[in-house]
Design an enzyme around this catalytic site. Structure first.
Site, PDB file in Angstrom:
ATOM      1  N   GLN A   1      28.385  46.268  50.822  1.00 28.61           N
ATOM      2  CA  GLN A   1      28.457  45.684  49.479  1.00 28.61           C
ATOM      3  C   GLN A   1      27.978  44.239  49.437  1.00 28.61           C
ATOM      4  O   GLN A   1      27.649  43.735  48.365  1.00 28.61           O
ATOM      5  CB  GLN A   1      29.878  45.825  48.919  1.00 28.61           C
ATOM      6  CG  GLN A   1      30.807  44.647  49.119  1.00 28.61           C
ATOM      7  CD  GLN A   1      31.326  44.510  50.549  1.00 28.61           C
ATOM      8  OE1 GLN A   1      31.061  45.351  51.406  1.00 28.61           O
ATOM      9  NE2 GLN A   1      32.091  43.464  50.802  1.00 28.61           N
TER      10      GLN A   1
ATOM     11  N   GLY B   1      29.044  30.416  50.368  1.00 26.36           N
ATOM     12  CA  GLY B   1      29.885  31.601  50.248  1.00 26.36           C
ATOM     13  C   GLY B   1      29.319  32.786  51.018  1.00 26.36           C
ATOM     14  O   GLY B   1      28.213  32.734  51.569  1.00 26.36           O
ATOM     15  N   ALA B   2      30.073  33.892  51.042  1.00 30.56           N
ATOM     16  CA  ALA B   2      29.673  35.071  51.811  1.00 30.56           C
ATOM     17  C   ALA B   2      28.353  35.646  51.305  1.00 30.56           C
ATOM     18  O   ALA B   2      27.460  35.975  52.093  1.00 30.56           O
ATOM     19  CB  ALA B   2      30.778  36.127  51.753  1.00 30.56           C
TER      20      ALA B   2
ATOM     21  N   GLN C   1      37.256  50.000  48.776  1.00 31.28           N
ATOM     22  CA  GLN C   1      36.519  48.751  48.826  1.00 31.28           C
ATOM     23  C   GLN C   1      37.045  47.782  49.884  1.00 31.28           C
ATOM     24  O   GLN C   1      38.244  47.519  49.976  1.00 31.28           O
ATOM     25  CB  GLN C   1      36.518  48.090  47.439  1.00 31.28           C
ATOM     26  CG  GLN C   1      35.773  48.936  46.414  1.00 31.28           C
ATOM     27  CD  GLN C   1      35.708  48.318  45.030  1.00 31.28           C
ATOM     28  OE1 GLN C   1      35.869  48.998  44.040  1.00 31.28           O
ATOM     29  NE2 GLN C   1      35.441  47.018  44.950  1.00 31.28           N
TER      30      GLN C   1
ATOM     31  N   ARG D   1      26.440  40.444  32.624  1.00 32.05           N
ATOM     32  CA  ARG D   1      26.036  41.837  32.826  1.00 32.05           C
ATOM     33  C   ARG D   1      25.976  42.671  31.551  1.00 32.05           C
ATOM     34  O   ARG D   1      25.075  43.475  31.374  1.00 32.05           O
ATOM     35  CB  ARG D   1      26.970  42.508  33.840  1.00 32.05           C
ATOM     36  CG  ARG D   1      26.763  42.016  35.251  1.00 32.05           C
ATOM     37  CD  ARG D   1      27.777  42.641  36.190  1.00 32.05           C
ATOM     38  NE  ARG D   1      27.694  42.045  37.522  1.00 32.05           N
ATOM     39  CZ  ARG D   1      28.664  42.078  38.407  1.00 32.05           C
ATOM     40  NH1 ARG D   1      29.806  42.679  38.110  1.00 32.05           N
ATOM     41  NH2 ARG D   1      28.507  41.515  39.593  1.00 32.05           N
TER      42      ARG D   1
ATOM     43  N   LYS E   1      34.059  47.718  34.826  1.00 36.39           N
ATOM     44  CA  LYS E   1      32.694  47.299  35.165  1.00 36.39           C
ATOM     45  C   LYS E   1      31.855  48.524  35.531  1.00 36.39           C
ATOM     46  O   LYS E   1      30.708  48.673  35.083  1.00 36.39           O
ATOM     47  CB  LYS E   1      32.707  46.322  36.344  1.00 36.39           C
ATOM     48  CG  LYS E   1      33.231  44.933  36.036  1.00 36.39           C
ATOM     49  CD  LYS E   1      33.315  44.115  37.331  1.00 36.39           C
ATOM     50  CE  LYS E   1      34.011  42.787  37.115  1.00 36.39           C
ATOM     51  NZ  LYS E   1      34.185  42.044  38.389  1.00 36.39           N
TER      52      LYS E   1
ATOM     53  N   SER F   1      36.152  42.081  52.172  1.00 32.37           N
ATOM     54  CA  SER F   1      35.133  41.050  51.963  1.00 32.37           C
ATOM     55  C   SER F   1      34.642  41.028  50.526  1.00 32.37           C
ATOM     56  O   SER F   1      34.007  40.061  50.103  1.00 32.37           O
ATOM     57  CB  SER F   1      33.957  41.240  52.923  1.00 32.37           C
ATOM     58  OG  SER F   1      33.462  42.560  52.859  1.00 32.37           O
TER      59      SER F   1
ATOM     60  N   CYS G   1      28.934  45.432  42.736  1.00 28.67           N
ATOM     61  CA  CYS G   1      28.545  46.032  44.013  1.00 28.67           C
ATOM     62  C   CYS G   1      28.818  47.535  44.057  1.00 28.67           C
ATOM     63  O   CYS G   1      27.983  48.316  44.539  1.00 28.67           O
ATOM     64  CB  CYS G   1      29.247  45.324  45.169  1.00 28.67           C
ATOM     65  SG  CYS G   1      31.039  45.195  44.982  1.00 28.67           S
TER      66      CYS G   1
ATOM     67  N   HIS H   1      31.648  49.133  51.300  1.00 27.02           N
ATOM     68  CA  HIS H   1      32.421  49.955  50.375  1.00 27.02           C
ATOM     69  C   HIS H   1      32.049  51.432  50.516  1.00 27.02           C
ATOM     70  O   HIS H   1      30.890  51.769  50.773  1.00 27.02           O
ATOM     71  CB  HIS H   1      32.145  49.545  48.930  1.00 27.02           C
ATOM     72  CG  HIS H   1      32.669  48.191  48.551  1.00 27.02           C
ATOM     73  ND1 HIS H   1      33.500  47.441  49.355  1.00 27.02           N
ATOM     74  CD2 HIS H   1      32.468  47.456  47.411  1.00 27.02           C
ATOM     75  CE1 HIS H   1      33.797  46.302  48.733  1.00 27.02           C
ATOM     76  NE2 HIS H   1      33.185  46.290  47.564  1.00 27.02           N
TER      77      HIS H   1
ATOM     78  N   ARG I   1      41.471  48.933  47.133  1.00 26.01           N
ATOM     79  CA  ARG I   1      41.178  48.012  48.228  1.00 26.01           C
ATOM     80  C   ARG I   1      41.744  48.612  49.515  1.00 26.01           C
ATOM     81  O   ARG I   1      42.907  49.042  49.550  1.00 26.01           O
ATOM     82  CB  ARG I   1      41.826  46.648  47.971  1.00 26.01           C
ATOM     83  CG  ARG I   1      41.405  45.585  48.984  1.00 26.01           C
ATOM     84  CD  ARG I   1      39.974  45.132  48.741  1.00 26.01           C
ATOM     85  NE  ARG I   1      39.846  44.350  47.520  1.00 26.01           N
ATOM     86  CZ  ARG I   1      38.674  43.994  46.997  1.00 26.01           C
ATOM     87  NH1 ARG I   1      37.539  44.348  47.576  1.00 26.01           N
ATOM     88  NH2 ARG I   1      38.627  43.284  45.874  1.00 26.01           N
TER      89      ARG I   1
END
Length: 348
Positions: free
Chosen positions: A325, A14-15, A163, A103, A222, A166, A134, A250, A243
Site C-alpha cells: 500500500q 514521511g513514509a 490493512q 478525491r 472512501k 504502516s 490505497c 494490505h 487493521r
C-alpha cells in the site's frame, strides 16, 4: 521523454514521501531538480534520489514562488493539502495529491493510470490530480479487467480489507513493534496504544478512521465512493476495513456479484487478470500458491489469487487481492500518474 522536470515532494520525511524518492530513482524519472518539503522539524535533513542529495526545506505559502516546479507530490495529510496545494498550482505546478482532501471534488480527476488514464486530461480545471485511497487502488486494479470481461455488468462488490499498520504511518509501525517487544518482555498489559484505539499486537481491529453516521467508517466510505468515480460505474460497494498486525502491505477479500444471467468462467477471469497491466495472478491453492504480504511487499504489482466461483450462485466470484500500500497504493501510483501526465503533455 524529451526534457527533465523540477519536482517538489511535500511530506518528504514521511513514509510515503520517502517511498516516492525510492520509486523516482528506480524508474529513472526525468528529474532536473528536487525540492523536498516538510514541517520545520525536518528542515535540514537530507534525502537522496538518483545519486544526488537534497536538503529538506520548510513548507510555506511562498516556498513554490520562483522555483519553476513542474510536478508537486503532496503526501503530508489532508489539512496540509487543503492549505498549500493552491500555492503550488498558482506557481505553475501540477499537484498530484495523495490525501483524501480532493478525491471526491467533481472538478478533480481521481486516477489509477491503468484503469482511467483518460481522466488525467481534466487536470487543467484545478491544476490537481488526486491519488485514490490505497485500498481502493489495489481493488480497482483487480476489478477493471473483470468489469471489462463481463461488459460492465457487475452488480455489487463486497470487500473486507486486512490493512497493515504502516497505513497509519511510521508511528503505527513503531506502536506495533513496541507492543511486540512488550509482549516478549511479559509486559504487554502495560503497553501503550496511542495510534490505534486498541492493542494491535496479536489482535485485529475492525475500525479504521472515524465512524460515520451510517455506522461505516470514513475509510470504508472512501472505498465505496472512490471506486465508482474511478471506474465511471454505478454498482453497489460495501466495505469492512480491518487493521491487522502486519507491518506493510494490505490484503483484501473481494466478492463480486454480476447480473443474474452471467455464469462466471474462472479460467477466463484468470487470463483477463494476468493480461492486465501491473496485475499478476498467483492462484494454486493445492500447492500453497496465493498472494501474501511477504510476497507483495516492496513491489509495484497487485497480486490476485484464491479466484473461485461461489458455491451457491454462478454469478458470484470471490478473490483475494494483495498489494504494497505504500508503493502501489501511494507512491508508485502517484509517479505513474506523473509519467502519464508527462506523456500527454509532451504529445501536445
Amino acid at each position: 521523454m524529451s526534457r527533465k522536470y523540477n519536482i517538489a515532494v511535500v511530506g518528504a520525511s514521511g513514509a510515503v514521501g520517502e517511498e516516492i524518492f525510492h520509486v523516482l530513482g528506480e524508474v529513472n524519472f526525468p528529474i532536473a531538480n528536487i525540492l523536498p518539503l516538510a514541517s520545520a522539524n525536518s528542515v535540514g535533513k537530507e534525502i537522496e534520489c538518483q545519486g544526488k542529495t537534497y536538503k529538506i526545506e520548510e513548507l510555506t505559502e511562498s516556498v513554490f514562488e520562483g522555483r519553476d516546479i513542474d510536478i508537486a507530490f503532496f503526501s503530508a495529510g489532508g489539512s496540509i493539502s487543503a492549505k498549500y496545494a493552491k500555492y503550488a498550482v498558482e506557481a505553475g505546478a501540477v499537484v498530484i495529491d495523495n490525501t483524501s482532501h480532493f478525491r471526491m471534488d467533481p472538478n478533480v480527476p481521481l486516477v489509477v493510470p491503468e484503469v482511467n488514464p483518460e481522466d488525467i486530461a481534466a487536470w487543467r480545471e484545478t491544476g490537481i490530480i488526486a491519488n485514490p485511497n490505497c485500498s481502493t487502488i489495489q481493488m480497482v486494479l483487480a476489478l477493471k479487467p473483470i468489469y471489462d470481461l463481463y461488459n460492465q455488468r457487475i452488480k455489487r462488490v463486497d470487500v473486507s480489507t486486512y490493512q497493515a499498520v504502516s497505513g497509519a504511518g511510521k508511528k503505527g509501525i513503531e506502536e506495533l513493534v513496541q507492543q511486540m517487544q512488550d509482549f516478549f518482555a511479559f509486559k504487554l498489559d502495560r503497553s501503550k496504544h496511542e495510534v490505534f484505539m486498541h492493542q494491535i499486537a496479536l489482535n485485529v481491529i475492525p475500525h479504521i478512521d472515524t465512524p460515520q453516521e451510517n455506522d461505516y467508517t470514513k475509510e470504508e466510505m472512501k472505498m465505496v465512493n472512490e471506486t465508482n468515480k474511478i471506474m465511471h460505474s454505478n454498482f453497489a460497494v460495501s466495505a469492512t476495513c480491518v487493521r491487522v498486525p502486519v507491518i506493510r502491505t494490505h490484503s483484501e477479500a473481494v466478492t463480486i456479484t454480476f447480473d443474474e444471467d452471467i455464469d462466471v468462467d474462472v479460467e477466463k477471469v484468470r487470463l483477463a487478470l494476468n493480461d492486465f497491466e501491473d496485475v499478476e495472478v498467483m492462484d494454486n491453492l493445492h500447492e500453497g500458491v496465493y498472494p501474501m504480504p511477504v510476497v507483495a511487499t516492496d513491489t509495484d504489482t497487485t497480486f490476485v489469487g484464491r479466484i473461485r466461483k461461489d458455491i451457491y450462485a454462478d454469478n458470484i466470484l470471490h478473490l483475494w487481492v494483495v498489494a504494497d500500500q505504500i508503493r502501489v497504493g501511494a507512491a508508485t501510483n502517484a509517479i505513474r500518474i506523473a509519467q502519464k501526465w508527462i506523456e500527454m503533455e509532451e504529445e501536445l
